[in-house]
Design a protein around this motif. Structure first.
Motif, PDB file in Angstrom:
ATOM      1  N   GLY A   1      23.368  24.116 -27.629  1.00  0.00           N
ATOM      2  CA  GLY A   1      22.842  23.664 -26.576  1.00  0.00           C
ATOM      3  C   GLY A   1      23.657  22.466 -26.085  1.00  0.00           C
ATOM      4  O   GLY A   1      23.043  21.849 -25.316  1.00  0.00           O
ATOM      5  N   ILE A   2      24.633  22.207 -26.827  1.00  0.00           N
ATOM      6  CA  ILE A   2      25.455  21.011 -26.303  1.00  0.00           C
ATOM      7  C   ILE A   2      25.795  20.934 -25.192  1.00  0.00           C
ATOM      8  O   ILE A   2      26.251  20.167 -24.083  1.00  0.00           O
ATOM      9  N   GLY A   3      26.706  22.084 -24.460  1.00  0.00           N
ATOM     10  CA  GLY A   3      26.970  22.263 -23.087  1.00  0.00           C
ATOM     11  C   GLY A   3      26.062  22.165 -22.246  1.00  0.00           C
ATOM     12  O   GLY A   3      26.303  21.327 -21.150  1.00  0.00           O
ATOM     13  N   SER A   4      25.019  22.784 -22.547  1.00  0.00           N
ATOM     14  CA  SER A   4      23.606  22.595 -21.612  1.00  0.00           C
ATOM     15  C   SER A   4      23.232  21.202 -21.528  1.00  0.00           C
ATOM     16  O   SER A   4      23.241  20.687 -20.297  1.00  0.00           O
ATOM     17  N   ARG A   5      23.393  20.447 -22.487  1.00  0.00           N
ATOM     18  CA  ARG A   5      23.208  18.908 -22.440  1.00  0.00           C
ATOM     19  C   ARG A   5      24.210  18.109 -21.644  1.00  0.00           C
ATOM     20  O   ARG A   5      23.636  17.328 -20.817  1.00  0.00           O
ATOM     21  N   LEU A   6      25.138  18.343 -21.723  1.00  0.00           N
ATOM     22  CA  LEU A   6      26.305  17.770 -21.259  1.00  0.00           C
ATOM     23  C   LEU A   6      26.237  17.907 -19.793  1.00  0.00           C
ATOM     24  O   LEU A   6      26.185  17.217 -18.653  1.00  0.00           O
ATOM     25  N   VAL A   7      26.043  19.274 -19.171  1.00  0.00           N
ATOM     26  CA  VAL A   7      25.906  19.641 -17.836  1.00  0.00           C
ATOM     27  C   VAL A   7      24.521  19.103 -17.408  1.00  0.00           C
ATOM     28  O   VAL A   7      24.502  18.626 -16.115  1.00  0.00           O
ATOM     29  N   GLY A   8      23.565  18.900 -18.137  1.00  0.00           N
ATOM     30  CA  GLY A   8      22.427  18.372 -17.668  1.00  0.00           C
ATOM     31  C   GLY A   8      22.475  17.116 -17.351  1.00  0.00           C
ATOM     32  O   GLY A   8      21.947  16.415 -16.373  1.00  0.00           O
ATOM     33  N   ALA A   9      23.250  15.998 -18.042  1.00  0.00           N
ATOM     34  CA  ALA A   9      23.594  14.930 -18.017  1.00  0.00           C
ATOM     35  C   ALA A   9      24.316  14.698 -16.859  1.00  0.00           C
ATOM     36  O   ALA A   9      23.972  13.642 -15.868  1.00  0.00           O
ATOM     37  N   ALA A  10      25.174  15.397 -16.560  1.00  0.00           N
ATOM     38  CA  ALA A  10      26.072  15.468 -15.284  1.00  0.00           C
ATOM     39  C   ALA A  10      25.216  15.451 -14.101  1.00  0.00           C
ATOM     40  O   ALA A  10      25.497  14.993 -12.901  1.00  0.00           O
ATOM     41  N   THR A  11      24.341  16.294 -13.966  1.00  0.00           N
ATOM     42  CA  THR A  11      23.581  16.896 -12.850  1.00  0.00           C
ATOM     43  C   THR A  11      22.753  15.717 -12.439  1.00  0.00           C
ATOM     44  O   THR A  11      22.294  15.432 -11.590  1.00  0.00           O
TER      45      THR A  11
ATOM     46  N   ARG B   1      23.524  12.151 -13.370  1.00  0.00           N
ATOM     47  CA  ARG B   1      24.462  11.059 -12.942  1.00  0.00           C
ATOM     48  C   ARG B   1      24.986  11.688 -11.485  1.00  0.00           C
ATOM     49  O   ARG B   1      25.135  10.347 -10.565  1.00  0.00           O
ATOM     50  N   TRP B   2      25.241  12.617 -11.268  1.00  0.00           N
ATOM     51  CA  TRP B   2      26.130  12.973 -10.037  1.00  0.00           C
ATOM     52  C   TRP B   2      25.302  14.171  -9.139  1.00  0.00           C
ATOM     53  O   TRP B   2      25.280  15.189  -9.291  1.00  0.00           O
ATOM     54  N   ARG B   3      25.286  13.693  -7.792  1.00  0.00           N
ATOM     55  CA  ARG B   3      24.410  14.609  -6.895  1.00  0.00           C
ATOM     56  C   ARG B   3      25.511  14.558  -5.793  1.00  0.00           C
ATOM     57  O   ARG B   3      25.586  13.582  -5.140  1.00  0.00           O
ATOM     58  N   PRO B   4      25.869  15.871  -5.108  1.00  0.00           N
ATOM     59  CA  PRO B   4      25.634  17.279  -5.654  1.00  0.00           C
ATOM     60  C   PRO B   4      26.812  17.259  -6.844  1.00  0.00           C
ATOM     61  O   PRO B   4      27.797  16.339  -6.891  1.00  0.00           O
ATOM     62  N   LEU B   5      26.529  18.098  -7.662  1.00  0.00           N
ATOM     63  CA  LEU B   5      27.510  18.532  -8.962  1.00  0.00           C
ATOM     64  C   LEU B   5      27.994  19.962  -8.707  1.00  0.00           C
ATOM     65  O   LEU B   5      27.057  20.751  -8.616  1.00  0.00           O
ATOM     66  N   THR B   6      29.157  20.124  -8.487  1.00  0.00           N
ATOM     67  CA  THR B   6      29.831  21.549  -8.221  1.00  0.00           C
ATOM     68  C   THR B   6      30.680  21.844  -9.343  1.00  0.00           C
ATOM     69  O   THR B   6      30.974  21.002 -10.156  1.00  0.00           O
ATOM     70  N   ALA B   7      30.879  23.112  -9.498  1.00  0.00           N
ATOM     71  CA  ALA B   7      31.711  23.823 -10.574  1.00  0.00           C
ATOM     72  C   ALA B   7      32.238  25.119 -10.112  1.00  0.00           C
ATOM     73  O   ALA B   7      31.579  25.878  -9.252  1.00  0.00           O
ATOM     74  N   ASN B   8      33.450  25.369 -10.530  1.00  0.00           N
ATOM     75  CA  ASN B   8      34.034  26.346 -10.427  1.00  0.00           C
ATOM     76  C   ASN B   8      34.208  27.351 -11.726  1.00  0.00           C
ATOM     77  O   ASN B   8      34.233  26.368 -12.811  1.00  0.00           O
ATOM     78  N   PHE B   9      33.897  28.613 -11.887  1.00  0.00           N
ATOM     79  CA  PHE B   9      33.855  28.787 -13.309  1.00  0.00           C
ATOM     80  C   PHE B   9      34.417  30.523 -13.633  1.00  0.00           C
ATOM     81  O   PHE B   9      34.208  31.369 -12.425  1.00  0.00           O
ATOM     82  N   ASP B  10      34.833  30.736 -14.432  1.00  0.00           N
ATOM     83  CA  ASP B  10      35.278  32.299 -14.627  1.00  0.00           C
ATOM     84  C   ASP B  10      33.926  32.952 -14.861  1.00  0.00           C
ATOM     85  O   ASP B  10      32.798  32.611 -15.261  1.00  0.00           O
ATOM     86  N   PRO B  11      34.094  34.562 -14.451  1.00  0.00           N
ATOM     87  CA  PRO B  11      32.995  35.418 -14.680  1.00  0.00           C
ATOM     88  C   PRO B  11      32.455  35.527 -15.946  1.00  0.00           C
ATOM     89  O   PRO B  11      31.143  35.216 -16.118  1.00  0.00           O
ATOM     90  N   GLY B  12      33.104  35.085 -17.066  1.00  0.00           N
ATOM     91  CA  GLY B  12      32.600  34.917 -18.448  1.00  0.00           C
ATOM     92  C   GLY B  12      31.921  33.942 -18.717  1.00  0.00           C
ATOM     93  O   GLY B  12      30.963  34.210 -19.551  1.00  0.00           O
TER      94      GLY B  12
END
Length: 121
Positions: A87-97, A99-110
């Motif tokens: 759950g560390i990655g989820s916590r990092l993204v959660g903290a980013a959301t 701090r920053w609005r809007p938060l965007t991301a591009n990601f690989d299908p995987g």
């Protein structure tokens, strides 16, 4: 003889400081993410790097590019291989959301299911 790693405590998620640069680079390099050291230093200085710190060791990092006045774009997110699935990655993204609005991301299908689970569309 090596020490047994303690994965029972939850890492602290916080904004990275200049002393975290090497640890962030190690996490990103370990995940084969191509973000150069100068870019990471600039993002740390801008306050757009969030880390997961476990006993003064960086076990995860999220690097964001500032966008607009309050928003950001996720440039890279990585967690040390031995700490994935905790759950560390989820916590990092959660903290980013937060701090920053809007938060965007591009990601690989995987990794789409990871971002879908965090509410990205």
């Amino acid at each position: 003889m090596g020490e047994v790693a303690d994965h029972t405590t939850t890492p602290v998620v916080r904004t990275a400081g200049p002393r975290d640069h090497l640890g962030v680079m190690r996490v990103l390099d370990g995940a084969n993410l191509a973000v150069d050291a100068a870019t990471v230093a600039n993002r740390i200085e801008a306050g757009t790097v969030v880390v997961a710190d476990h006993d003064n060791r960086i076990v995860g990092a999220l690097v964001a590019v500032p966008r607009h006045e309050t928003g950001a774009h996720v440039e890279a997110v990585a967690v040390r291989r031995r700490r994935r699935g905790q759950g560390i990655g989820s916590r990092l993204v959660g903290a980013a959301t937060i701090r920053w609005r809007p938060l965007t991301a591009n990601f690989d299908p995987g990794v789409k299911p990871f971002y879908d689970g965090l509410g990205f569309d």
